[in-house]
Design a protein around this motif. Structure first.
Motif, PDB file in Angstrom:
ATOM      1  N   SER A   1       0.806  -1.241   0.023  1.00 40.75           N
ATOM      2  CA  SER A   1      -0.095   0.721  -0.443  1.00 40.75           C
ATOM      3  C   SER A   1       0.859   1.065  -0.255  1.00 40.75           C
ATOM      4  N   ILE A   2       0.108   2.204  -0.681  1.00 40.79           N
ATOM      5  CA  ILE A   2       0.941   3.633  -0.768  1.00 40.79           C
ATOM      6  C   ILE A   2      -0.366   4.716  -0.424  1.00 40.79           C
ATOM      7  N   HIS A   3      -1.388   4.266  -0.746  1.00 42.90           N
ATOM      8  CA  HIS A   3      -2.727   5.291  -0.095  1.00 42.90           C
ATOM      9  C   HIS A   3      -3.774   4.982   0.798  1.00 42.90           C
ATOM     10  N   GLU A   4      -3.828   5.324   1.758  1.00 50.90           N
ATOM     11  CA  GLU A   4      -4.811   4.610   3.176  1.00 50.90           C
ATOM     12  C   GLU A   4      -6.541   5.029   2.740  1.00 50.90           C
ATOM     13  N   GLY A   5      -6.861   6.357   2.360  1.00 49.60           N
ATOM     14  CA  GLY A   5      -7.822   5.935   1.530  1.00 49.60           C
ATOM     15  C   GLY A   5      -8.936   6.266   3.081  1.00 49.60           C
ATOM     16  N   GLY A   6      -7.967   6.885   4.291  1.00 51.22           N
ATOM     17  CA  GLY A   6      -9.302   7.493   5.330  1.00 51.22           C
ATOM     18  C   GLY A   6      -9.811   8.427   4.729  1.00 51.22           C
ATOM     19  N   GLU A   7      -9.035   9.216   4.076  1.00 54.43           N
ATOM     20  CA  GLU A   7      -9.783  10.635   3.953  1.00 54.43           C
ATOM     21  C   GLU A   7      -9.642  10.465   2.253  1.00 54.43           C
ATOM     22  N   LEU A   8     -10.887  10.416   1.448  1.00 54.36           N
ATOM     23  CA  LEU A   8     -10.777  10.336   0.553  1.00 54.36           C
ATOM     24  C   LEU A   8     -10.850  12.134  -0.764  1.00 54.36           C
ATOM     25  N   GLY A   9      -9.915  11.174  -1.946  1.00 53.07           N
ATOM     26  CA  GLY A   9     -10.216  11.653  -2.751  1.00 53.07           C
ATOM     27  C   GLY A   9      -8.743  12.007  -4.068  1.00 53.07           C
ATOM     28  N   TYR A  10      -8.091  10.996  -2.817  1.00 52.42           N
ATOM     29  CA  TYR A  10      -6.114  11.296  -3.793  1.00 52.42           C
ATOM     30  C   TYR A  10      -5.362  10.138  -4.262  1.00 52.42           C
TER      31      TYR A  10
ATOM     32  N   ASP B   1     -17.065   5.163  -5.917  1.00 47.26           N
ATOM     33  CA  ASP B   1     -18.193   6.227  -6.816  1.00 47.26           C
ATOM     34  C   ASP B   1     -18.614   7.048  -5.914  1.00 47.26           C
ATOM     35  N   GLY B   2     -17.848   6.756  -4.105  1.00 48.09           N
ATOM     36  CA  GLY B   2     -18.447   7.793  -3.463  1.00 48.09           C
ATOM     37  C   GLY B   2     -16.890   8.865  -3.500  1.00 48.09           C
ATOM     38  N   GLU B   3     -15.634   8.771  -3.692  1.00 45.48           N
ATOM     39  CA  GLU B   3     -15.018   8.772  -3.698  1.00 45.48           C
ATOM     40  C   GLU B   3     -15.122  10.103  -4.977  1.00 45.48           C
ATOM     41  N   ALA B   4     -14.784   9.994  -5.893  1.00 39.59           N
ATOM     42  CA  ALA B   4     -15.723  10.192  -6.981  1.00 39.59           C
ATOM     43  C   ALA B   4     -16.065  11.888  -7.247  1.00 39.59           C
ATOM     44  N   GLU B   5     -17.021  11.623  -6.251  1.00 34.33           N
ATOM     45  CA  GLU B   5     -17.619  12.992  -5.574  1.00 34.33           C
ATOM     46  C   GLU B   5     -16.527  14.434  -5.097  1.00 34.33           C
ATOM     47  N   THR B   6     -15.723  13.721  -4.453  1.00 31.77           N
ATOM     48  CA  THR B   6     -14.773  15.020  -4.060  1.00 31.77           C
ATOM     49  C   THR B   6     -14.208  15.941  -5.435  1.00 31.77           C
ATOM     50  N   GLY B   7     -13.642  17.044  -4.802  1.00 32.10           N
ATOM     51  CA  GLY B   7     -13.061  18.247  -5.122  1.00 32.10           C
ATOM     52  C   GLY B   7     -11.964  17.639  -5.905  1.00 32.10           C
ATOM     53  N   PRO B   8     -10.242  16.494  -5.198  1.00 36.37           N
ATOM     54  CA  PRO B   8      -8.910  16.458  -5.681  1.00 36.37           C
ATOM     55  C   PRO B   8      -9.782  15.139  -6.486  1.00 36.37           C
ATOM     56  N   LEU B   9     -10.442  14.322  -6.246  1.00 41.55           N
ATOM     57  CA  LEU B   9     -10.984  13.578  -7.643  1.00 41.55           C
ATOM     58  C   LEU B   9     -11.206  13.798  -8.405  1.00 41.55           C
TER      59      LEU B   9
ATOM     60  N   LEU C   1      -2.740  24.599 -11.952  1.00 39.17           N
ATOM     61  CA  LEU C   1      -3.344  24.784 -11.352  1.00 39.17           C
ATOM     62  C   LEU C   1      -4.515  23.980 -10.055  1.00 39.17           C
ATOM     63  N   SER C   2      -3.701  23.033  -9.166  1.00 38.62           N
ATOM     64  CA  SER C   2      -4.672  22.323  -8.214  1.00 38.62           C
ATOM     65  C   SER C   2      -3.323  22.057  -6.747  1.00 38.62           C
ATOM     66  N   GLU C   3      -2.940  22.500  -5.974  1.00 39.22           N
ATOM     67  CA  GLU C   3      -2.620  22.055  -4.931  1.00 39.22           C
ATOM     68  C   GLU C   3      -3.235  21.060  -3.947  1.00 39.22           C
ATOM     69  N   HIS C   4      -3.820  20.151  -4.869  1.00 42.18           N
ATOM     70  CA  HIS C   4      -4.275  19.010  -4.312  1.00 42.18           C
ATOM     71  C   HIS C   4      -3.542  17.732  -5.763  1.00 42.18           C
ATOM     72  N   LEU C   5      -3.509  18.446  -6.332  1.00 42.94           N
ATOM     73  CA  LEU C   5      -3.176  18.022  -7.832  1.00 42.94           C
ATOM     74  C   LEU C   5      -2.193  17.710  -7.103  1.00 42.94           C
ATOM     75  N   CYS C   6      -0.917  18.063  -7.156  1.00 45.73           N
ATOM     76  CA  CYS C   6       0.028  18.528  -7.158  1.00 45.73           C
ATOM     77  C   CYS C   6       0.991  18.030  -5.801  1.00 45.73           C
ATOM     78  N   GLN C   7      -0.188  17.990  -5.125  1.00 44.94           N
ATOM     79  CA  GLN C   7       0.049  17.517  -3.964  1.00 44.94           C
ATOM     80  C   GLN C   7       0.610  15.815  -3.500  1.00 44.94           C
ATOM     81  N   GLY C   8      -0.630  15.578  -4.120  1.00 46.02           N
ATOM     82  CA  GLY C   8      -1.149  14.054  -4.087  1.00 46.02           C
ATOM     83  C   GLY C   8       0.230  13.606  -5.227  1.00 46.02           C
ATOM     84  N   TRP C   9       0.105  14.330  -6.028  1.00 46.64           N
ATOM     85  CA  TRP C   9       1.481  13.569  -7.531  1.00 46.64           C
ATOM     86  C   TRP C   9       2.772  13.458  -6.249  1.00 46.64           C
ATOM     87  N   LEU C  10       3.186  14.367  -6.093  1.00 46.54           N
ATOM     88  CA  LEU C  10       4.227  14.518  -5.283  1.00 46.54           C
ATOM     89  C   LEU C  10       3.706  13.173  -3.959  1.00 46.54           C
ATOM     90  N   GLU C  11       3.586  12.927  -3.690  1.00 46.69           N
ATOM     91  CA  GLU C  11       3.228  12.206  -2.566  1.00 46.69           C
ATOM     92  C   GLU C  11       3.438  10.599  -3.293  1.00 46.69           C
TER      93      GLU C  11
END
Length: 796
Positions: A146-155, A178-186, A468-478
């Motif tokens: 695993s590299i992704h916990e999924g405790g908070e959805l969207g990443y 499909d719940g996760e797909a409703e988040t802004g970051p996803l 122009l998405s801090e979420h996406l830049c951070q997610g990529w980097l993680e």
């Protein structure tokens, strides 16, 4: 070996192969249900009794069957193609499925020998799940692979693409709930495929799992027309395939066909791109939409209410098993429906039918080296810091733009690591704005979309990631870091708050990861926060927020570090230290505007190694006990403290002033609270125990009080910082509005040093008058006073 980029098409799966996939799926579903419910009797060798059931039923069943279905089918493809694959679990609380699958493949028992590959291990596997002293319900660091916990959805999708960058032979299978797909970051993460270069990167296979429900509501994407969903996915750049139904046998056939189809397509995309000799065209990557019932294969009805295929299957379908005999009987019927006697032998090991299509060695997704990134991490080749440092004859003898100086050093980081291709710079459209543009001398921004003649620094093989998405830049980097590479994220200080929750999750991941012996250290996640509060005078109040440091300072002390270098040279040494570090979240706050260079090469290196120290050259009467300590942390506060020290020397020459500069903010904590913390003796040697301390701090002043409140001299601390008085104004007026200007600092000294208040009344009045003169000047002239704009330490 058949990997992504080959032309070999596998044979159509036989009925026997699909029967083995089904056996693996049933075994994993059985173990998932057992983990949620049972504390003993995992093989049902005796009839279920209430004492076999956990006293507290905690867990989430609904997503597990779909995850297990995907995992089992991916295993077949891995075996047939000898394919390196990483599995990212997007749906939250999918832990039981991944614990089950990694135990079946043996990777879990290798990571955790106490959970052995037999009946005793099965008992422990079930008992530990969501149990005190056990493991969480998410796919946490405890889960191998695993590299992704999924405790908070969207990443999940951002993490998956981060892992695929610069991993040309890797396929990252990412299940998007499909719940996760409703988040802004996803929703933003669907754009990631447009940054994936088929020549040098691996592939990401998104599998959008539509099981129809969240905790108590239907999901949006499951309730729109199929044509609308198809248009949405195609508009995001994908070529979707659909697998839909609830009957296992045709679903296995459809999933196997779809999976072979999309993997063949990925092969074709990569072969064409890698053999063309031309810059690649942006491909339309394949995607699978899996529509299956929530809680598939679980209880259909409970107490007369439908469960399978509804929101009621989201958590525990049979919540009253211990108290209600009919539910205990239903649970036993449910578990026996998987025919465990055909799935496990007498010793508790899975049968050959279950394991026939499970990969071996590091082809098991639980043993993917990229999922334990420290195994494949190669140290960066870093340029010599001293060669980039500003030459200095005396403190403040020259000026420089700190981040521009850093940009030249980062340019050489890229150049030195060109062949290993293991470093990227991430940021939301701000690389040039943050004055790091020297990197464009050796690399460009990754861009596979249309280009026009007016565009600058765009290329398919660029190593600067801007969107122009801090979420996406951070997610990529993680994802990039956790899979064994290095990177840095640059962001406007005020908008780092956008990823507050993401950094919280990453810190938690690292804290747990550091305590797991088989997890190897990974490169630290380092933020460069610039365009900061004190030089956002032109952009106004909306851009003035230094609070990201407060957020990070609340997190696990063994993981977080905060640095406030006062000039260009200290920024270089801090950056070098951060890129060499492992398993941390580093926050660097540094200015991009022209400012004094205070320390030469050697002095900067020593000061950064100390983290905090006395600047004897800046004080007055250094051989005497100080009457007051002027402390500072941050570049703008350092200028104001030194300007105040100069004013005191000029107007109150008898006052003994000590200047203390803090680079490493965590040094202010006691050594028992943070690995970088100071002992009481060291702290007192800097700040004294009984003299007033006037502290000019970059951010919100109460953070300094919180960090120092246990110290003997804390009662004498008076902290100035940003107090939410912002607007569009001049740089110096920002300081005046927040009472952190040099004149106010002198007033603070006069008010706090015993005996000065009455004797220094004229000086105090003059300082007050200077503040008023400043206000009048800027209203009339629109810029700061000439003596403020032209001030220099060497001019003293």
């Amino acid at each position: 070996m058949t990997t992504a980029g080959s032309k070999i098409a596998p044979a159509v799966p036989t009925a026997a192969e699909l029967s083995r996939v089904d056996a693996q799926w049933r075994a994993a579903n059985y173990l998932a249900a057992c983990q949620i419910h049972l504390v003993d009797n995992p093989l049902l060798k005796t009839p279920l009794r209430p004492e076999h059931v956990k006293p507290r039923l905690v867990g989430h069943w609904g997503t597990c069957p779909g995850l297990n279905f995907v995992y089992a089918h991916l295993n077949r493809a891995i075996v047939q193609r000898d394919l390196p694959m990483l599995f990212v679990t997007g749906p939250g609380h999918g832990g039981p499925a991944l614990y089950a699958q990694t135990w079946l493949e043996g990777s879990y028992s290798e990571a955790w020998p106490e959970v052995s590959y037999d009946e005793a291990g099965l008992r422990r596997l079930c008992r530990q799940f969501s149990f005190p002293g056990g493991v969480p319900s998410h796919v946490a660091p405890h889960v191998p692979g695993s590299i992704h916990e999924g405790g908070e959805l969207g990443y999940s999708l951002a993490h998956a693409h981060g892992a695929a960058f610069d991993n040309p032979h890797l396929v990252v299978a990412c299940v998007v709930g499909d719940g996760e797909a409703e988040t802004g970051p996803l929703a933003t993460s669907w754009q990631s495929g447009r940054f994936l270069n088929p020549v040098r990167d691996g592939a990401v296979l998104p599998i959008l799992h539509l099981n129809g429900y969240k905790i108590a509501n239907p999901t949006l994407l499951s309730r729109i027309a199929g044509s609308e969903l198809d248009e949405l996915l195609r508009g995001n750049g994908y070529a979707p395939r659909y697998v839909e139904g609830d009957d296992p046998e045709p679903m296995h056939q459809a999933m196997a066909a779809a999976l072979d189809d999309v993997l063949d397509e990925i092969d074709g995309i990569q072969v064409r791109a890698r053999s063309s000799g031309r810059p690649p065209e942006r491909p339309r990557w394949p995607l699978i939409v899996l529509r299956s019932p929530k809680g598939w294969t679980g209880p259909s009805f409970v107490d007369g209410q439908p469960v399978e295929g509804t929101w009621r299957s989201h958590q525990v379908p049979l919540p009253g098993v211990r108290e209600h005999p009919e539910q205990l009987s239903r649970l036993e019927d449910w578990l026996r429906s998987y025919r465990p006697e055909l799935l496990f032998d007498e010793s508790g090991r899975p049968t050959g039918e279950v394991t026939a299509l499970i990969p071996r060695g590091d082809r098991r997704m639980g043993s993917s080296p990229q999922a334990n990134g420290g195994l494949v991490l190669r140290p960066l080749d870093l340029p010599e810091v001293a060669a980039h440092a500003i030459t200095l004859e005396r403190p403040g003898g020259t000026t420089a733009e700190p981040t521009r100086v850093l940009g030249k050093w980062l340019r050489d980081v890229f150049a030195l690591n060109r062949r290993t291709a293991n470093f990227r710079l991430f940021g939301p459209d701000e690389t040039a704005s943050n004055r790091l543009e020297a990197v464009f001398e050796v690399t460009a921004k990754t861009w596979l979309c249309e280009t026009r003649p007016v565009d600058d620094n765009l290329a398919a093989d660029g190593r600067v990631m801007e969107v122009l998405s801090e979420h996406l830049c951070q997610g990529w980097l993680e994802g990039y870091l956790l899979s064994g590479r290095h990177g840095l994220i640059s962001c406007y200080e005020a908008f780092a708050h956008i990823v507050d929750s993401m950094v919280n999750q990453h810190v938690k991941w690292l804290k747990v990861h550091r305590g797991i012996p088989w997890r190897r250290p990974v490169a630290s996640l380092t933020y460069l926060l610039t365009s900061h509060v004190w030089r956002q005078d032109h952009n106004g109040f909306s851009h003035q927020d230094p609070g990201f440091v407060d957020h990070v300072a609340n997190k696990s002390p063994e993981v977080v570090r905060v640095y406030l270098p006062p000039d260009a040279n200290t920024l270089l040494w801090v950056a070098d230290h951060c890129l060499r570090s492992r398993d941390y979240v580093n926050v660097i706050v540094a200015g991009k505007n022209d400012g004094p260079v205070w320390l030469g090469r050697e002095q900067a290196a020593l000061h950064c190694a100390r983290g905090a120290g006395i600047w004897e050259w800046a004080g007055a009467h250094p051989n005497r006990e100080p009457d007051v300590v002027l402390a500072c942390a941050g570049d703008a506060p350092t200028v104001e403290v030194l300007a105040a020290a100069k004013l005191l020397r000029d107007h109150l020459p008898a006052v003994a002033v000590r200047v203390v500069n803090v680079v490493d903010l965590m040094r202010l904590l006691p050594e028992t609270w943070h690995p970088h913390g100071m002992s009481d003796r060291e702290f007192d040697s800097l700040f004294t125990t009984d003299r007033p301390v006037v502290f000019a701090y970059h951010g919100y002043p109460w953070l300094i009080h919180r960090l120092t409140y246990r110290r003997a001299g804390h009662a004498g601390f008076h902290v100035r910082g940003y107090v939410e008085h912002g607007t569009t104004t001049t740089p110096f007026d920002m300081l005046v509005r927040n009472d952190m200007d040099r004149f106010q600092l002198v007033i603070d000294v006069i008010d706090r040093v015993p005996g000065l208040l009455t004797g220094a009344g004229p000086v105090r009045q003059r300082m007050t008058d200077e503040r008023e003169r400043h206000r009048r000047w800027i209203v009339e002239h629109g810029e700061d006073l000439p003596e403020i704009r032209e001030w220099s330490w060497e001019g003293r």
